[in-house]
Design a protein around this motif. Structure first.
Motif, PDB file in Angstrom:
ATOM      1  N   UNK A  93      46.742  75.535  57.813  1.00 38.52           N
ATOM      2  CA  UNK A  93      46.371  74.326  58.542  1.00 38.52           C
ATOM      3  C   UNK A  93      45.481  73.467  57.653  1.00 38.52           C
ATOM      4  N   UNK A  94      45.185  72.270  58.136  1.00 34.59           N
ATOM      5  CA  UNK A  94      44.132  71.463  57.536  1.00 34.59           C
ATOM      6  C   UNK A  94      42.847  71.809  58.274  1.00 34.59           C
ATOM      7  N   UNK A  95      41.829  72.153  57.522  1.00 31.80           N
ATOM      8  CA  UNK A  95      40.547  72.563  58.092  1.00 31.80           C
ATOM      9  C   UNK A  95      39.540  71.421  57.962  1.00 31.80           C
ATOM     10  N   UNK A  96      38.832  71.171  59.066  1.00 30.53           N
ATOM     11  CA  UNK A  96      37.869  70.090  59.143  1.00 30.53           C
ATOM     12  C   UNK A  96      36.484  70.621  59.477  1.00 30.53           C
ATOM     13  N   UNK A  97      35.501  70.078  58.822  1.00 29.60           N
ATOM     14  CA  UNK A  97      34.110  70.306  59.152  1.00 29.60           C
ATOM     15  C   UNK A  97      33.664  69.228  60.130  1.00 29.60           C
ATOM     16  N   UNK A  98      32.812  69.590  61.088  1.00 27.46           N
ATOM     17  CA  UNK A  98      32.332  68.621  62.067  1.00 27.46           C
ATOM     18  C   UNK A  98      30.870  68.880  62.386  1.00 27.46           C
ATOM     19  N   UNK A  99      30.156  67.818  62.746  1.00 26.82           N
ATOM     20  CA  UNK A  99      28.737  67.926  63.076  1.00 26.82           C
ATOM     21  C   UNK A  99      28.432  67.092  64.314  1.00 26.82           C
ATOM     22  N   UNK A 100      27.550  67.625  65.157  1.00 25.79           N
ATOM     23  CA  UNK A 100      27.188  66.891  66.360  1.00 25.79           C
ATOM     24  C   UNK A 100      26.279  67.698  67.250  1.00 25.79           C
ATOM     25  N   UNK A 101      26.619  67.725  68.538  1.00 24.04           N
ATOM     26  CA  UNK A 101      25.812  68.471  69.492  1.00 24.04           C
ATOM     27  C   UNK A 101      26.743  69.220  70.430  1.00 24.04           C
ATOM     28  N   UNK A 102      26.179  69.806  71.459  1.00 25.91           N
ATOM     29  CA  UNK A 102      26.976  70.637  72.355  1.00 25.91           C
ATOM     30  C   UNK A 102      27.990  69.834  73.158  1.00 25.91           C
ATOM     31  N   UNK A 103      27.785  68.520  73.226  1.00 24.16           N
ATOM     32  CA  UNK A 103      28.677  67.675  74.026  1.00 24.16           C
ATOM     33  C   UNK A 103      29.766  67.046  73.175  1.00 24.16           C
ATOM     34  N   UNK A 104      29.396  66.616  71.982  1.00 27.29           N
ATOM     35  CA  UNK A 104      30.343  65.857  71.165  1.00 27.29           C
ATOM     36  C   UNK A 104      30.088  66.073  69.684  1.00 27.29           C
ATOM     37  N   UNK A 105      31.180  66.198  68.924  1.00 30.52           N
ATOM     38  CA  UNK A 105      31.091  66.241  67.471  1.00 30.52           C
ATOM     39  C   UNK A 105      31.227  64.802  66.986  1.00 30.52           C
ATOM     40  N   UNK A 106      30.146  64.296  66.411  1.00 36.72           N
ATOM     41  CA  UNK A 106      30.093  62.878  66.076  1.00 36.72           C
ATOM     42  C   UNK A 106      30.596  62.546  64.680  1.00 36.72           C
ATOM     43  N   UNK A 107      30.582  63.539  63.811  1.00 36.16           N
ATOM     44  CA  UNK A 107      30.935  63.285  62.418  1.00 36.16           C
ATOM     45  C   UNK A 107      31.963  64.310  61.961  1.00 36.16           C
ATOM     46  N   UNK A 108      32.924  63.835  61.162  1.00 35.47           N
ATOM     47  CA  UNK A 108      34.008  64.676  60.701  1.00 35.47           C
ATOM     48  C   UNK A 108      34.236  64.483  59.210  1.00 35.47           C
ATOM     49  N   UNK A 109      34.628  65.572  58.565  1.00 39.33           N
ATOM     50  CA  UNK A 109      35.032  65.485  57.178  1.00 39.33           C
ATOM     51  C   UNK A 109      36.478  65.032  57.071  1.00 39.33           C
ATOM     52  N   UNK A 110      36.937  64.922  55.847  1.00 39.07           N
ATOM     53  CA  UNK A 110      38.284  64.411  55.600  1.00 39.07           C
ATOM     54  C   UNK A 110      39.348  65.497  55.704  1.00 39.07           C
ATOM     55  N   UNK A 111      38.922  66.740  55.707  1.00 43.59           N
ATOM     56  CA  UNK A 111      39.865  67.848  55.820  1.00 43.59           C
ATOM     57  C   UNK A 111      40.235  68.444  54.478  1.00 43.59           C
ATOM     58  N   UNK A 112      40.523  69.738  54.502  1.00 40.32           N
ATOM     59  CA  UNK A 112      40.976  70.434  53.298  1.00 40.32           C
ATOM     60  C   UNK A 112      42.124  71.364  53.701  1.00 40.32           C
ATOM     61  N   UNK A 113      43.169  71.369  52.903  1.00 42.97           N
ATOM     62  CA  UNK A 113      44.379  72.131  53.229  1.00 42.97           C
ATOM     63  C   UNK A 113      44.209  73.597  52.853  1.00 42.97           C
ATOM     64  N   UNK A 114      44.554  74.458  53.789  1.00 49.74           N
ATOM     65  CA  UNK A 114      44.619  75.896  53.536  1.00 49.74           C
ATOM     66  C   UNK A 114      46.054  76.339  53.803  1.00 49.74           C
ATOM     67  N   UNK A 115      46.662  76.965  52.806  1.00 46.18           N
ATOM     68  CA  UNK A 115      48.035  77.457  52.944  1.00 46.18           C
ATOM     69  C   UNK A 115      48.059  78.939  52.614  1.00 46.18           C
ATOM     70  N   UNK A 116      48.559  79.730  53.559  1.00 48.39           N
ATOM     71  CA  UNK A 116      48.635  81.180  53.373  1.00 48.39           C
ATOM     72  C   UNK A 116      50.108  81.562  53.294  1.00 48.39           C
ATOM     73  N   UNK A 117      50.499  82.121  52.174  1.00 44.74           N
ATOM     74  CA  UNK A 117      51.898  82.513  51.985  1.00 44.74           C
ATOM     75  C   UNK A 117      52.103  83.956  52.411  1.00 44.74           C
ATOM     76  N   UNK A 118      53.293  84.237  52.909  1.00 43.62           N
ATOM     77  CA  UNK A 118      53.591  85.598  53.391  1.00 43.62           C
ATOM     78  C   UNK A 118      54.142  86.471  52.276  1.00 43.62           C
TER      79      UNK A 118
END
Length: 118
Positions: A93-118
């Motif tokens: 998946x694309x993994x995202x970092x987020x920051x905020x509080x218990x109600x809402x995540x106000x800030x997001x990163x751009x995402x980083x791709x993780x690929x797991x091969x079988x």
């Protein structure tokens, strides 16, 4: 403007490990809650780890990653981590970092791709 910058994604074989990093432009402790989310193609975004930096450092993981993923932070580096062990193809998946509080995540990163091969 707060910025979150992720790194550490890549291609790994099933059973392998990766560590994602997320560096914030603000004091990481200014965010009561930080989290990692992921979104696979055709699926909804889901949380994979949450850390409540204040007051108690409590963490939360869904059953799908519990025991395999660990969220942590380094206050001196303003960096959030996600250690991922025993990776499975379904973790791809694309993994995202987020920051905020218990109600809402106000800030997001751009995402980083993780690929797991079988």
């Amino acid at each position: 403007q707060v910025q979150l910058v992720e790194s550490g994604g890549g291609l790994v074989q099933s059973g392998g490990t990766l560590r994602l990093s997320c560096t914030t432009s603000a004091n990481i402790f200014s965010f009561p809650t930080m989290a990692w989310y992921r979104q696979a193609p055709g699926k909804q975004r889901e949380v994979v780890a949450r850390l409540r930096s204040r007051p108690d450092g409590a963490t939360m993981y869904p059953d799908s990653v519990k025991g395999r993923f660990t969220i942590s932070l380094d206050g001196a580096k303003n960096t959030l981590y996600l250690q991922m062990n025993s990776l499975k193809p379904e973790d791809t998946a694309v993994y995202y970092c987020a920051a905020g509080n218990s109600i809402r995540m106000n800030y997001w990163g751009q995402g980083t791709q993780v690929t797991v091969s079988s």
